[in-house]
Write a protein that holds these residues in place. Structure first.
Motif, short mmCIF file in Angstrom:
data_model
loop_
_atom_site.label_atom_id
_atom_site.label_comp_id
_atom_site.label_asym_id
_atom_site.label_seq_id
_atom_site.Cartn_x
_atom_site.Cartn_y
_atom_site.Cartn_z
N LEU A 167 -24.08 25.34 -32.52
CA LEU A 167 -25.18 25.17 -31.56
C LEU A 167 -25.71 23.74 -31.59
O LEU A 167 -26.00 23.14 -30.56
CB LEU A 167 -26.30 26.17 -31.85
CG LEU A 167 -25.93 27.65 -31.68
CD1 LEU A 167 -27.14 28.54 -31.95
CD2 LEU A 167 -25.39 27.90 -30.27
N ARG A 200 -23.31 21.49 -29.69
CA ARG A 200 -23.33 21.65 -28.23
C ARG A 200 -24.49 20.87 -27.61
O ARG A 200 -24.45 20.54 -26.44
CB ARG A 200 -23.45 23.13 -27.86
CG ARG A 200 -22.15 23.88 -28.12
CD ARG A 200 -22.30 25.38 -27.95
NE ARG A 200 -21.22 26.06 -28.67
CZ ARG A 200 -21.14 27.37 -28.82
NH1 ARG A 200 -22.08 28.16 -28.31
NH2 ARG A 200 -20.15 27.88 -29.48
N ARG A 225 -5.93 20.91 -20.16
CA ARG A 225 -6.94 21.19 -19.14
C ARG A 225 -7.03 20.04 -18.15
O ARG A 225 -6.87 18.88 -18.54
CB ARG A 225 -8.31 21.36 -19.81
CG ARG A 225 -8.38 22.65 -20.57
CD ARG A 225 -9.82 23.02 -20.77
NE ARG A 225 -9.89 24.19 -21.61
CZ ARG A 225 -10.86 24.39 -22.49
NH1 ARG A 225 -11.83 23.50 -22.61
NH2 ARG A 225 -10.87 25.46 -23.22
N THR A 261 -16.24 21.58 -20.28
CA THR A 261 -16.10 22.28 -21.56
C THR A 261 -17.42 22.77 -22.17
O THR A 261 -17.57 23.97 -22.43
CB THR A 261 -15.40 21.35 -22.59
OG1 THR A 261 -14.13 20.99 -22.08
CG2 THR A 261 -15.22 22.06 -23.92
N VAL A 262 -18.35 21.86 -22.40
CA VAL A 262 -19.56 22.26 -23.13
C VAL A 262 -20.45 23.20 -22.31
O VAL A 262 -20.92 24.21 -22.84
CB VAL A 262 -20.34 21.03 -23.65
CG1 VAL A 262 -21.58 21.46 -24.42
CG2 VAL A 262 -19.44 20.19 -24.55
N VAL A 284 -19.50 25.44 -20.29
CA VAL A 284 -18.87 26.77 -20.41
C VAL A 284 -19.17 27.37 -21.78
O VAL A 284 -19.49 28.55 -21.91
CB VAL A 284 -17.35 26.69 -20.15
CG1 VAL A 284 -16.67 27.99 -20.54
CG2 VAL A 284 -17.08 26.37 -18.68
N LEU A 285 -19.10 26.53 -22.83
CA LEU A 285 -19.44 27.02 -24.18
C LEU A 285 -20.88 27.51 -24.22
O LEU A 285 -21.22 28.44 -24.95
CB LEU A 285 -19.26 25.91 -25.21
CG LEU A 285 -17.86 25.63 -25.73
CD1 LEU A 285 -17.88 24.45 -26.68
CD2 LEU A 285 -17.30 26.85 -26.44
N ARG A 313 -17.50 14.09 -20.09
CA ARG A 313 -17.48 15.34 -20.85
C ARG A 313 -18.64 15.39 -21.83
O ARG A 313 -19.28 16.43 -21.99
CB ARG A 313 -16.14 15.45 -21.59
CG ARG A 313 -15.99 16.75 -22.36
CD ARG A 313 -14.60 16.93 -22.92
NE ARG A 313 -14.31 15.99 -23.98
CZ ARG A 313 -13.22 16.05 -24.76
NH1 ARG A 313 -12.34 17.00 -24.57
NH2 ARG A 313 -13.02 15.16 -25.70
#
Lengths: 336, 216
Positions: A73, A76, A91, A99-100, A102-103, A148
């Protein structure tokens, strides 16, 4: 604010990577960790997001010890840009950027829509969205890496040698965009580099590490150039630091003399060149405005065929001149 | 041969059907078992070399010996197809566990590190990042295992269960060439089709590999 409180990292087998480091990475500013290889700068950076744990001491974010927080956590919430970008080869560019988010639980669709906007932000055309990293140049990959890291809009960004894998021309462009982005975004950035020029150019604050993980000096770029703490720092920031320190002052207070008749101007008053003979007019080699740096003024005075830098106003009209000895007198008076 | 086929179509089709599931079921089982074993070989590096060695020894056991030996261990009947399935599963695991480990080890450390730094937990990182990136290597191993299994099933005919292999034993017993030819052709065709199927699946699930090696 990120705080290092007496942080030590000793690796099993004896090496001390970080030796009693205490420092602060101020909120909304870019702090650059710089030093020779093996000086503990990357180790220090990685302790912020717990990629490495300190042997003793604490790393705090806004007063909260990172050691007590859930690793995933925590990470992120911290953007991370790595050398060579470290993109996921399987990808697309768009999904790499997503990416992040979605996480963090966003749907892929929402995350992709936001990612498209970010690509534009870092200067990549939308047609790159569906490409794979292997189809991009090093500089483009690095931009995707930055996008990103920004995707979840984290308040903190860690950048580990983000611009060292690209050639100097591309790096120059990435530097400009970095400064432009950071001016808009005002993230709390901790960056690692081995390049002191990059540190001075990009950093609001520069932390110079020496061998053995010891902090040699912390200061603004200007402080490091004008007042190095010791021989190591003076050596590290380089021999032409006097000239480079002129980059931090503008020509706003530099006195100028009236434009002489030898300066040929067009009907709008814009300088065309210096008359050095009956039909001999030689180019001025460039002009400065009062917003430009003293370094540029010095450069122009040296390059000028007559040793004089020409100042222009906002319309490009010549409104004053500074001979190089006037610049020297001004700098001498300022120091005194 | 045509006459043989039309007169024995049921026997041949039954043999083909048996051959397909005897070969492919172990591929699926073996793959499912090899994934966690291969992962352990990467997660705990000191297991890697024992894993490679044990896999090598297992793969070197002659298939006929294993077919005969398994009923003793498993308590199955000597004619049970389970023996074949278990034996071929063992070979598949031996082959694929190493492939999975090597595939996962081939993933650039920079990629796994950046995944961790972005907040992936270990399991999701494996599923979302490491396995997909290792997939070209793993699928290459899967092709080898599938083709090897298809040829090994025939050996089972010597203990009475062997798909198309039964056509060989019959042909030998009756001094009759047709069933042998049909068996050989169908085995080769089956191996070719299975191989092609995996290649097509690989193309579909790893579109990004087509650009690798162009620009680094």
């Amino acid at each position: 604010m990120i705080t290092f409180d007496d942080v030590v990292k000793v690796y099993p087998g004896g090496g001390t990577a970080v030796d009693h480091v205490s420092l602060e990475v101020p909120t909304g500013k870019t702090t650059v960790f710089v030093g020779p290889s093996g000086c503990g700068k990357t180790t220090s950076l990685r302790m912020i997001n717990r990629m490495i744990s300190p042997t003793s001491g604490r790393v705090l974010i806004d007063g909260e010890d990172v050691a007590g927080q859930d690793e995933a956590l925590l990470r992120r919430g911290i953007g991370y840009v790595i050398q060579h970008a470290g993109l996921f080869p399987h990808r697309t560019v768009l999904d790499n950027v997503a990416t992040v988010p979605v996480l963090l639980g966003k749907t892929r669709r929402e995350a992709r829509a936001a990612a498209l906007g970010l690509l534009e932000r870092v200067g990549l055309a939308p047609e790159f969205a569906q490409r794979y990293p292997a189809q991009l140049s090093g500089g483009q990959q690095q931009r995707v890496g930055v996008a990103r890291a920004l995707a979840a809009d984290p308040p903190i960004m860690l950048m580990d040698e983000p611009f060292s894998a690209v050639d100097p021309v591309v790096r120059e462009g990435l530097h400009r965009e970095f400064l432009r982005l950071q001016k808009d975004l005002g993230k709390t950035i901790a960056m690692v580099t081995h390049d002191i020029d990059e540190a001075i150019k990009l950093g609001d604050l520069v932390v110079i590490f020496r061998q053995g993980g010891i902090v040699a000096q912390i200061g603004t770029p200007q402080e490091l150039l004008s007042d190095p703490a010791d021989e190591f720092v003076a050596e590290f920031v380089g021999r032409d630091r006097g000239l480079r320190s002129l980059s931090f002052d503008t020509a706003a207070e530099l006195p100028v003399k009236p434009v002489p008749a030898e300066l040929v101007v067009d009907e709008a008053g814009r300088p065309l060149g210096w008359r050095t003979g009956a039909d001999d007019v030689r180019p001025t080699g460039g002009t400065f405005t009062s917003a430009d740096t003293l370094r540029l003024v010095a450069d122009l005075a040296i390059l000028s065929p007559v040793g004089i830098a020409v100042r222009v106003d906002a319309d490009g009209k010549a409104d004053g001149i500074t001979p190089h000895h006037d610049l020297a007198d001004y700098l001498a008076a300022r120091r005194g | 041969m045509i006459t043989y086929l039309s007169n024995n179509s049921e026997t041949v089709l039954a043999a083909l059907r048996q051959h397909i599931w005897l070969a492919l079921l172990p591929v699926l089982l073996g793959f499912a078992i090899a994934l966690p074993i291969g992962y352990l070989g990467v997660r705990f590096p000191r297991f890697y070399h024992p894993l490679v060695n044990v896999a090598g020894v297992l793969y070197s056991i002659p298939s006929l010996a294993l077919f005969v030996f398994l009923p003793v261990v498993l308590g199955t009947k000597i004619l049970s197809p389970i023996n074949i399935v278990v034996a071929l599963t063992i070979y598949t695991v031996a082959l694929l566990a190493r492939t999975v480990a090597d595939g996962l080890r081939s993933v650039d450390r920079l990629i796994t590190e950046s995944a961790t730094a972005m907040g992936y937990r270990r399991f999701r990182r494996l599923i979302d990042v490491e396995l997909p990136v290792a997939l070209p290597v793993i699928l290459a191993g899967l092709r080898v295992a599938t083709v090897a299994n298809i040829s090994l099933v025939s050996v089972g005919a010597l203990i009475g269960v062997g798909g198309l292999g039964q056509l060989f034993t019959r042909g030998f017993q009756l001094f009759y060439l047709e069933p042998i030819l049909v068996g050989v052709i169908l085995s080769v065709l089956l191996a070719g089709v299975a191989d092609l199927a995996i290649v097509l699946i690989q193309r579909a699930v790893t579109p990004w590999t087509r650009f690798q090696g162009g620009r680094a």
